[in-house]
Design an enzyme around this catalytic site. Structure first.
Site, short mmCIF file in Angstrom:
data_model
loop_
_atom_site.label_atom_id
_atom_site.label_comp_id
_atom_site.label_asym_id
_atom_site.label_seq_id
_atom_site.Cartn_x
_atom_site.Cartn_y
_atom_site.Cartn_z
CE LYS A 1 48.63 5.02 36.18
NZ LYS A 1 47.92 4.78 34.91
NE ARG B 1 66.17 3.21 33.38
CZ ARG B 1 65.79 3.62 34.59
NH1 ARG B 1 66.67 4.20 35.38
NH2 ARG B 1 64.54 3.48 35.00
CE1 TYR B 2 66.63 0.79 30.08
CE2 TYR B 2 67.60 2.48 28.67
CZ TYR B 2 66.57 2.04 29.50
OH TYR B 2 65.50 2.86 29.75
CG HIS C 1 96.56 2.94 12.41
ND1 HIS C 1 96.34 1.65 12.85
CD2 HIS C 1 96.28 2.93 11.07
CE1 HIS C 1 95.94 0.90 11.84
NE2 HIS C 1 95.89 1.66 10.74
CD GLU D 1 53.97 1.64 29.32
OE1 GLU D 1 52.79 1.97 29.10
OE2 GLU D 1 54.66 2.12 30.25
CB SER E 1 55.18 10.78 41.42
OG SER E 1 54.64 11.55 40.37
CB THR F 1 96.45 -5.09 5.88
OG1 THR F 1 96.18 -3.69 5.91
CG2 THR F 1 95.15 -5.85 5.68
CB SER G 1 82.99 5.92 13.20
OG SER G 1 82.28 6.08 11.98
CB VAL G 2 78.81 2.73 11.92
CG1 VAL G 2 77.44 2.10 12.17
CG2 VAL G 2 78.66 4.00 11.10
CD GLU G 3 81.63 -2.70 11.35
OE1 GLU G 3 81.13 -3.13 10.30
OE2 GLU G 3 82.80 -2.94 11.71
CG ASN H 1 51.61 2.67 35.37
OD1 ASN H 1 50.39 2.65 35.29
ND2 ASN H 1 52.28 3.66 35.94
CB THR I 1 41.02 -9.62 14.29
OG1 THR I 1 39.59 -9.62 14.19
CG2 THR I 1 41.50 -11.06 14.39
CG HIS I 2 40.51 -5.32 12.62
ND1 HIS I 2 41.22 -4.72 11.61
CD2 HIS I 2 40.03 -6.48 12.10
CE1 HIS I 2 41.17 -5.46 10.52
NE2 HIS I 2 40.47 -6.54 10.79
#
Length: 433
Positions: free
Chosen positions: A268, A4-5, A68, A275, A263, A93, A307-309, A270, A140-141
């Protein structure tokens, strides 16, 4: 990233095929330079350059045994090269090849982002210039403050976009790093000149004091730049969301034939794109947090970052690319209601001009600021629903001494605001066109 993205460009850029192509490129460049330096036979480099191929299924098969993926990749290349395949990865390496390839991959991915952001900028510039005289309420605010214009409002977001583009370009420069200095970065297996020559051929900069990996602050900087970019998108998206509220109704997202907003409620329309951008910006920030956690590795390295990358880089670039495109489409299809914008400035009886009434009393009638403020505030706060501040002043015994109809007409015309806005925008856009 879920489909989807996802975008086709980033799917290709971060595919398994693409990753191994970058790795292959590094292995070939290393072999070519090593042969030129007499470190491996010239025929070996020729074979490696000509015959290096990989099969993703075969790599996966070998990895089941080796546990590996880089050894599996190198083994697969060697199988295809033949006898001289033994010289692939000579003196290197795994992180040498992995990190240098990643530098190229991220740099190229940033180029895709930059190109897309520039198309978004063009759309924003069109709106900003077209609506530089479209009077609207500054808030503002969340409360009416003073007159501005819609074009001026958008110009601020364009300036932020320029800053974020510059941050991305700096991050790109800082990630274009070559690391071929061996197991703990000391270049004990290969001469220093080897790394310099490969870096030159790849148009990269050598990491002078690497550990076994390129330090991860560089990679965190890339994700930080993308996060600042998409946080800027969110700021603009939130502005559009507020301006689409029923009580405001100054802009409306494009609504295509057959589209449904709810629905249950057929009326509407939106702010779904705005969002969506807000939600995805939250996700992007979480990826950056993960990249910061990757900076502090043990000693010369560990693989906690790996693993994160494998997740955050493909996902973050997918999101950044998708969000840029979605925001561009939102901007291109945005309906801007000039009449509603002006009408909203007249709500509450024209109080958005109160600061210029204050200045007139101080400048033209030498009234103290405190006295002038108190007079204008009293009139503004006592307005009834059907009253206008301009009329209230003319009816007030004290205030009417200091204003004529012509003076009030000029103050409430907004011409002074428009003149300063026009000058500032001309200066800004002329410097950048």
């Amino acid at each position: 990233m879920i489909s989807r993205y996802s975008t086709d460009s980033m799917n290709e850029q971060f595919s398994a095929e693409s990753r191994f192509e970058y790795l292959k490129k590094i292995e070939i460049e290393c072999a070519v330079v090593q042969a030129s330096m007499g470190l491996i036979p010239a025929k070996a480099a020729q074979d490696i350059k000509k015959k290096s191929k990989f099969q993703i299924d075969r790599i996966a098969e070998i990895e089941k045994i080796t546990k590996h993926d880089i050894i599996a990749f190198v083994s697969n290349l060697a199988e295809n090269v033949g006898e001289n395949g033994r010289y692939i990865h000579f003196g290197l390496t795994s992180s040498d090849v992995l990190d240098t390839a990643l530098s190229l991959q991220l740099s190229d991915a940033l180029d895709i982002i930059i190109a897309e952001v520039l198309t978004l900028k063009k759309e924003l510039v069109k709106i900003s210039i077209q609506h530089k005289k479209t009077i609207c309420a500054g808030r503002t605010h969340g409360v009416f403050a003073e007159i501005t214009t819609f074009g001026f409002k958008i110009a601020g977001f364009i300036q932020e976009l320029d800053r974020n583009l510059n941050r991305i370009k700096i991050a790109k420069q800082n990630i274009r790093i070559c690391k071929l200095s061996g197991a703990v970065g000391t270049s004990s297996a290969l001469p220093l000149e080897f790394e310099k020559q490969v870096a030159s051929r790849l148009n990269l900069t050598v990491e002078a004091f690497a550990t076994q990996v390129i330090p991860r602050d560089r990679h965190a900087e890339v994700l930080s730049a993308l996060t600042l970019l998409t946080s800027g998108f969110e700021r603009l998206a939130i502005e559009f969301r507020h301006l689409q509220r029923s009580e405001v109704s100054e802009v409306i997202e494009g609504f295509s034939k057959g589209q449904k907003g709810s629905s249950a409620m057929p009326h509407k329309k939106n702010p779904i794109s705005a969002e969506n951008i807000t939600g995805l910006a939250r996700l992007m920030r979480s990826y950056t947090q993960a990249s910061y956690e990757n900076i502090a590795l043990w000693h010369e390295r560990d693989i906690s970052h790996s693993s994160v990358e494998r997740v955050v880089f493909p996902d973050a670039f997918q999101l950044a690319h998708y969000m840029t495109r979605r925001l561009k489409d939102l901007v291109k299809g945005l309906y801007i209601d000039k009449e509603k914008m002006f009408a909203n400035t007249q709500k509450l009886g024209g109080v958005l001009y109160s600061s210029h009434l204050l200045l007139h009393l101080v400048e033209k009638h030498q009234m103290s600021r405190e006295e002038a403020y108190s007079l204008v505030q009293k009139l503004a706060h006592s307005l009834k629903d059907d009253e206008h501040l301009k009329d209230k002043i003319l009816k007030d015994k004290k205030a009417s001494q200091f204003f004529t109809k012509n003076i009030l007409a000029e103050i409430f015309s907004g011409r002074k605001h428009l003149a300063s806005i026009d000058k500032r925008m001309k200066e800004y856009f002329n410097e950048r066109t």
